[in-house]
Design a protein around this motif. Structure first.
Motif, short mmCIF file in Angstrom:
data_model
loop_
_atom_site.label_atom_id
_atom_site.label_comp_id
_atom_site.label_asym_id
_atom_site.label_seq_id
_atom_site.Cartn_x
_atom_site.Cartn_y
_atom_site.Cartn_z
N GLU A 1 0.36 -17.70 -42.98
CA GLU A 1 0.50 -18.85 -42.08
C GLU A 1 0.39 -18.38 -40.63
O GLU A 1 0.66 -17.21 -40.32
N MET A 2 0.01 -19.30 -39.76
CA MET A 2 -0.25 -18.95 -38.37
C MET A 2 0.94 -18.27 -37.70
O MET A 2 0.79 -17.35 -36.92
N GLY A 3 2.15 -18.71 -38.00
CA GLY A 3 3.34 -18.18 -37.33
C GLY A 3 3.72 -16.78 -37.75
O GLY A 3 4.67 -16.21 -37.20
N GLU A 4 3.00 -16.20 -38.72
CA GLU A 4 3.38 -14.88 -39.24
C GLU A 4 2.52 -13.76 -38.66
O GLU A 4 2.58 -12.64 -39.16
N GLU A 5 1.75 -14.03 -37.64
CA GLU A 5 0.90 -13.00 -37.06
C GLU A 5 1.74 -11.83 -36.55
O GLU A 5 2.72 -12.01 -35.83
N GLY A 6 1.35 -10.63 -36.96
CA GLY A 6 2.09 -9.42 -36.57
C GLY A 6 3.20 -9.05 -37.53
O GLY A 6 3.73 -7.94 -37.45
N ARG A 7 3.56 -9.96 -38.45
CA ARG A 7 4.64 -9.69 -39.39
C ARG A 7 4.13 -9.52 -40.82
O ARG A 7 4.93 -9.46 -41.76
N GLU A 8 2.83 -9.43 -40.98
CA GLU A 8 2.27 -9.42 -42.33
C GLU A 8 2.83 -8.28 -43.18
O GLU A 8 3.22 -8.49 -44.34
N ARG A 9 2.89 -7.09 -42.64
CA ARG A 9 3.38 -5.95 -43.42
C ARG A 9 4.86 -6.10 -43.74
O ARG A 9 5.30 -5.72 -44.83
N ASP A 10 5.60 -6.65 -42.80
CA ASP A 10 7.04 -6.85 -43.04
C ASP A 10 7.25 -7.85 -44.18
O ASP A 10 8.15 -7.68 -45.01
N VAL A 11 6.43 -8.90 -44.20
CA VAL A 11 6.54 -9.90 -45.26
C VAL A 11 6.27 -9.26 -46.62
O VAL A 11 7.02 -9.45 -47.59
N LEU A 12 5.19 -8.48 -46.70
CA LEU A 12 4.85 -7.83 -47.96
C LEU A 12 5.92 -6.83 -48.38
O LEU A 12 6.29 -6.77 -49.56
N ALA A 13 6.44 -6.06 -47.42
CA ALA A 13 7.46 -5.06 -47.75
C ALA A 13 8.73 -5.73 -48.27
O ALA A 13 9.36 -5.26 -49.23
N HIS A 14 9.11 -6.85 -47.65
CA HIS A 14 10.31 -7.57 -48.10
C HIS A 14 10.12 -8.12 -49.52
O HIS A 14 11.01 -7.95 -50.38
N LEU A 15 8.98 -8.75 -49.76
CA LEU A 15 8.75 -9.33 -51.08
C LEU A 15 8.62 -8.25 -52.15
O LEU A 15 8.99 -8.46 -53.31
N LEU A 16 8.13 -7.07 -51.77
CA LEU A 16 8.06 -5.96 -52.73
C LEU A 16 9.46 -5.49 -53.10
O LEU A 16 9.74 -5.20 -54.28
N ARG A 17 10.36 -5.42 -52.14
CA ARG A 17 11.74 -5.03 -52.44
C ARG A 17 12.40 -6.05 -53.36
O ARG A 17 13.11 -5.69 -54.31
N VAL A 18 12.14 -7.33 -53.09
CA VAL A 18 12.71 -8.38 -53.94
C VAL A 18 12.17 -8.26 -55.37
O VAL A 18 12.92 -8.36 -56.34
N ALA A 19 10.87 -8.03 -55.50
CA ALA A 19 10.26 -7.90 -56.82
C ALA A 19 10.82 -6.70 -57.58
O ALA A 19 11.07 -6.77 -58.80
N THR A 20 11.02 -5.60 -56.88
CA THR A 20 11.57 -4.40 -57.51
C THR A 20 13.00 -4.65 -57.99
O THR A 20 13.37 -4.27 -59.11
N ALA A 21 13.80 -5.31 -57.15
CA ALA A 21 15.18 -5.60 -57.54
C ALA A 21 15.23 -6.55 -58.73
O ALA A 21 16.06 -6.38 -59.64
N GLU A 22 14.36 -7.56 -58.75
CA GLU A 22 14.33 -8.50 -59.88
C GLU A 22 13.96 -7.79 -61.17
O GLU A 22 14.54 -8.05 -62.24
#
Length: 469
Positions: A355-376
């Protein structure tokens, strides 16, 4: 169809007379597909091999449409298997089918439709030569692009034939396009909305009157073809659209979707990914949950979807990282570990629209969701196990160092014998015959899970991870 259709030897009929004597019965393509689909359904066989997670939703609708004899549109986001599903339809054709020898459009010897074959049939009668085509030759696919012309799809005047002495009014000067060349077969049109609207009009007659018209020729060529198209929902309003009269001429519109269950996503990745190293199933589950997290995230543009190719590429990248480690440190085996997963995240950024508001945070978004997936995955796989044997490793201030260039043998030497490890291996699908690489992968997965559930600390510096720091 006679028994000769299943015979790959030279004993198949080679003339129209021999074909009729064999008991061959003419059927339309849609009747042929209907008969073969019914035979598979009655036998309990898989009519669409390799299609995962669609058994209770998409496939019943597709079966009904094919049994009804409908041309159809497969509508869905990218990476939902539309093209693969379209290609499986060729498997519902007879394995072998007769055609007039030398015919550009594969005419049935019993019912020729083109000018050339009708003339030959009148001249030769039952001596009309027959060839046999495999079902793979009866499937044609075209990627719709803005520069596709009516000539590409339907046909045009062939200047070479005119130069050979034929007059412009002679129907045999026509060079047939892809649709008539798919006669008595399946024609797949990928990304239909990308086709210019004026070109879509050329398909009206194919879908309704079942014939084609070429320039100013008084030519009516009856076609026997199943036409299947694919499209993305967003294309109806953004890049292009399927014009309303054409949509109306398709008998069915079938919505595809991503796998609903995690197990289906894991099965799909394992089936499609070309893995160059051993990737344990719990890591494939992390990839599957990671992909599903992206599809549900408000930070990702869900209109474009997150393709199954994302998960497949992630699994292949993880395997590549494991193979790199084995080559760099001299491991005799290449088994992926949880430390290999973050290394592929940067390579996957181009597969996700944010989404437009996530410019510059793309890697942070992926890293966070990867941690969530690993914990699940950790909770799903190891919930209820006594893991105090692992937490006790750090009771006296000890640390365990790992990373994508740390050999599995070194990791195992640091942890030594851990109470409860055998139960962990059982939960992760390994038995007593687990290889050292698989044991190291299990140990590292437990350590990462304990960190994500806040039972041990972790510090990462310059590609090395220290648990218990």
């Amino acid at each position: 169809m006679s028994d000769f259709a299943n015979d790959t030897s030279s004993s198949r009929p080679a003339t129209l007379g021999a074909l009729r004597a064999s008991g061959h019965v003419h059927r339309s393509v849609k009747a042929e597909i209907r008969d073969n689909l019914l035979a598979r359904l009655r036998a309990g066989e898989d009519a669409f091999p390799g299609m995962v997670g669609l058994e209770d939703t998409v496939l019943p609708e597709l079966e009904s449409a094919l049994l009804a004899g409908h041309d159809l549109v497969l509508l869905g986001e990218r990476g939902q298997g539309k093209t693969r599903l379209m290609r499986t339809l060729a498997g519902l054709l007879d394995e072998w089918s007769p055609a007039v020898e030398g015919c550009e459009i594969g005419d049935d010897p019993d019912r020729p439709s083109c000018v050339r074959c009708r003339r030959l049939a009148a001249e030769l009668g039952e001596d009309l030569p027959v060839v046999w085509r495999h079902r793979s030759e009866r499937y044609t696919e075209k990627l719709a692009t803005p520069d596709t012309s009516v000539g590409d799809l339907v046909g045009d005047v062939d200047p070479v034939k005119v130069a050979q002495g034929r007059t412009l009014g002679d129907p045999e000067t026509v060079h047939y396009g892809l649709v008539p060349r798919s006669n008595r077969g399946v024609f797949g049109l990928n990304e239909l909305p990308d086709l210019a609207e004026r070109i879509q009009v050329a398909l009206f007659n194919v879908l309704e009157e079942r014939d084609i018209q070429i320039r100013g020729y008084s030519l009516r060529l009856p076609l026997d073809v199943l036409l299947v198209a694919t499209a993305n929902p967003e294309d109806y309003t953004n890049r292009g659209r399927i014009i309303t009269p054409l949509k109306d001429r398709f008998g069915a519109e079938i919505r595809t979707h991503y796998p609903v269950e995690v197990d289906d996503e894991v099965t799909l990745v394992a089936q499609e990914a070309a893995l160059v190293a051993d990737v344990p199933e719990h890591l494939l589950e992390v990839v599957a949950r990671f992909t599903r997290g992206l599809r549900e995230s408000a930070s990702v543009d869900q209109r474009s979807g997150v393709s199954a190719r994302f998960a497949i590429a992630a699994a292949e990248g993880i395997a590549g990282s494991a193979l790199r480690r084995s080559a760099r440190v001299g491991e005799p085996y290449a088994v992926a570990r949880i430390c290999d997963v973050p290394t592929v995240v940067p390579t996957l950024l181009g597969k996700v629209e944010f989404e437009m508001g996530e410019e510059g945070r793309e890697r942070d978004v992926l890293a966070h969701l990867l941690r969530v997936a690993t914990a699940e995955t950790y909770r799903a796989r190891l919930a209820g196990l006594d893991l105090t044997g692992f937490t006790n490793l750090f009771a006296d201030g000890a640390v365990v160092e790992t990373g994508d260039l740390i050999p599995g043998s070194e990791l195992l030497a640091q942890v030594g014998t851990v109470p409860g490890l055998s139960k962990v291996l059982d939960r992760l699908g390994h038995g007593d015959d687990a290889s050292p690489g698989q044991v190291a992968a299990a140990v590292e997965f437990v350590l990462e899970g304990l960190h994500l559930t806040r039972r041990i600390d972790k510090d990462t510096v310059a590609g090395r991870t220290v648990y218990g720091a």
